[in-house]
Design a protein around this motif. Sequence first.
Motif, PDB file in Angstrom:
ATOM      1  N   GLY A 150      -1.941  -9.547  21.360  1.00  0.00           N
ATOM      2  CA  GLY A 150      -1.784 -10.009  22.730  1.00  0.00           C
ATOM      3  C   GLY A 150      -0.525 -10.825  22.922  1.00  0.00           C
ATOM      4  O   GLY A 150      -0.039 -11.479  21.998  1.00  0.00           O
ATOM      5  N   THR A 179      -1.766 -18.661  27.699  1.00  0.00           N
ATOM      6  CA  THR A 179      -2.732 -17.610  28.036  1.00  0.00           C
ATOM      7  C   THR A 179      -2.390 -16.344  27.266  1.00  0.00           C
ATOM      8  O   THR A 179      -1.220 -15.946  27.194  1.00  0.00           O
ATOM      9  CB  THR A 179      -2.715 -17.308  29.550  1.00  0.00           C
ATOM     10  N   ARG A 185       1.454  -3.105  33.909  1.00  0.00           N
ATOM     11  CA  ARG A 185       0.574  -4.271  34.022  1.00  0.00           C
ATOM     12  C   ARG A 185       0.261  -4.787  32.636  1.00  0.00           C
ATOM     13  O   ARG A 185       0.079  -4.014  31.704  1.00  0.00           O
ATOM     14  CB  ARG A 185      -0.722  -3.897  34.738  1.00  0.00           C
ATOM     15  N   LEU A 186       0.213  -6.111  32.514  1.00  0.00           N
ATOM     16  CA  LEU A 186      -0.200  -6.748  31.267  1.00  0.00           C
ATOM     17  C   LEU A 186      -0.974  -8.007  31.629  1.00  0.00           C
ATOM     18  O   LEU A 186      -0.384  -8.975  32.141  1.00  0.00           O
ATOM     19  CB  LEU A 186       0.997  -7.076  30.381  1.00  0.00           C
ATOM     20  N   GLY A 187      -2.273  -7.957  31.390  1.00  0.00           N
ATOM     21  CA  GLY A 187      -3.131  -9.096  31.721  1.00  0.00           C
ATOM     22  C   GLY A 187      -2.977  -9.497  33.173  1.00  0.00           C
ATOM     23  O   GLY A 187      -2.992  -8.653  34.061  1.00  0.00           O
ATOM     24  N   THR A 188      -2.780 -10.788  33.396  1.00  0.00           N
ATOM     25  CA  THR A 188      -2.632 -11.299  34.767  1.00  0.00           C
ATOM     26  C   THR A 188      -1.183 -11.612  35.110  1.00  0.00           C
ATOM     27  O   THR A 188      -0.925 -12.285  36.110  1.00  0.00           O
ATOM     28  CB  THR A 188      -3.499 -12.562  34.945  1.00  0.00           C
ATOM     29  N   LEU A 189      -0.255 -11.146  34.294  1.00  0.00           N
ATOM     30  CA  LEU A 189       1.160 -11.392  34.577  1.00  0.00           C
ATOM     31  C   LEU A 189       1.557 -10.705  35.879  1.00  0.00           C
ATOM     32  O   LEU A 189       1.170  -9.560  36.120  1.00  0.00           O
ATOM     33  CB  LEU A 189       2.036 -10.869  33.439  1.00  0.00           C
ATOM     34  N   ASP A 208       1.735 -16.187  26.964  1.00  0.00           N
ATOM     35  CA  ASP A 208       2.729 -16.675  27.929  1.00  0.00           C
ATOM     36  C   ASP A 208       3.014 -18.169  27.722  1.00  0.00           C
ATOM     37  O   ASP A 208       2.465 -18.799  26.814  1.00  0.00           O
ATOM     38  CB  ASP A 208       2.307 -16.366  29.362  1.00  0.00           C
ATOM     39  N   HIS A 259      -2.573 -12.377  26.901  1.00  0.00           N
ATOM     40  CA  HIS A 259      -2.698 -11.173  27.732  1.00  0.00           C
ATOM     41  C   HIS A 259      -2.773  -9.971  26.796  1.00  0.00           C
ATOM     42  O   HIS A 259      -1.822  -9.697  26.062  1.00  0.00           O
ATOM     43  CB  HIS A 259      -1.490 -11.025  28.665  1.00  0.00           C
ATOM     44  N   ARG A 260      -3.912  -9.257  26.830  1.00  0.00           N
ATOM     45  CA  ARG A 260      -4.094  -8.112  25.924  1.00  0.00           C
ATOM     46  C   ARG A 260      -4.240  -6.788  26.644  1.00  0.00           C
ATOM     47  O   ARG A 260      -3.814  -5.759  26.147  1.00  0.00           O
ATOM     48  CB  ARG A 260      -5.337  -8.339  25.047  1.00  0.00           C
ATOM     49  N   GLY A 319      -3.536  -3.919  29.318  1.00  0.00           N
ATOM     50  CA  GLY A 319      -2.397  -3.508  30.115  1.00  0.00           C
ATOM     51  C   GLY A 319      -2.464  -2.046  30.490  1.00  0.00           C
ATOM     52  O   GLY A 319      -3.407  -1.324  30.140  1.00  0.00           O
TER      53      GLY A 319
END
Length: 177
Positions: A67, A74, A116-120, A70, A76-77, A79
Amino acid sequence: MRRTAARAGAVAYSGADAGTSVPEAGVESPGPEATPAPAAPVPTPTPAPVQQQQSLRTEFPFQLPRGYVDESGTVHRDGVMRLSTARDELVPLRDVRVQENPAYLSVVLLGRVITRLGTLPMVHDGIVENMFASDLAFLQDFYRQINAEGHTRAAVQCPHCAEPFEVELGGSRLGES
């Protein structure tokens, strides 16, 4: 009467009502006084199956092994990566970083195709260059798989026993044909 082989469309009768003559199987009816049994349904030709329009799948979900972490910590895994276009592979070649170091091509290319990657809010090459090496290797393999018809396996046959099996093909570097 002459006996003939049953012809298509000839009607065979079974059972008899009082006062009705019953012809033998395979012999045509002598006249209108015989009542035919219900005719078997004639099969209608089936139209050629209409191919349903298959939609092209252009986005593929993935989960990074470690993952991306950031600035706030956080991880992010999850996507999504989209299929690459010719433009995606050509534009990075004009990038100065790629011209100075060809290994940077995969970072720039992945920054273009990860949607998309996680909530980025946005994914770009700066995010990809800060990923763990294992995640980068995973994404490079994933890119090859989805852009090579969904897999990098080939069906082969053992030269000794003729048993069929699949092998995983090691591709070239990301972005090279």
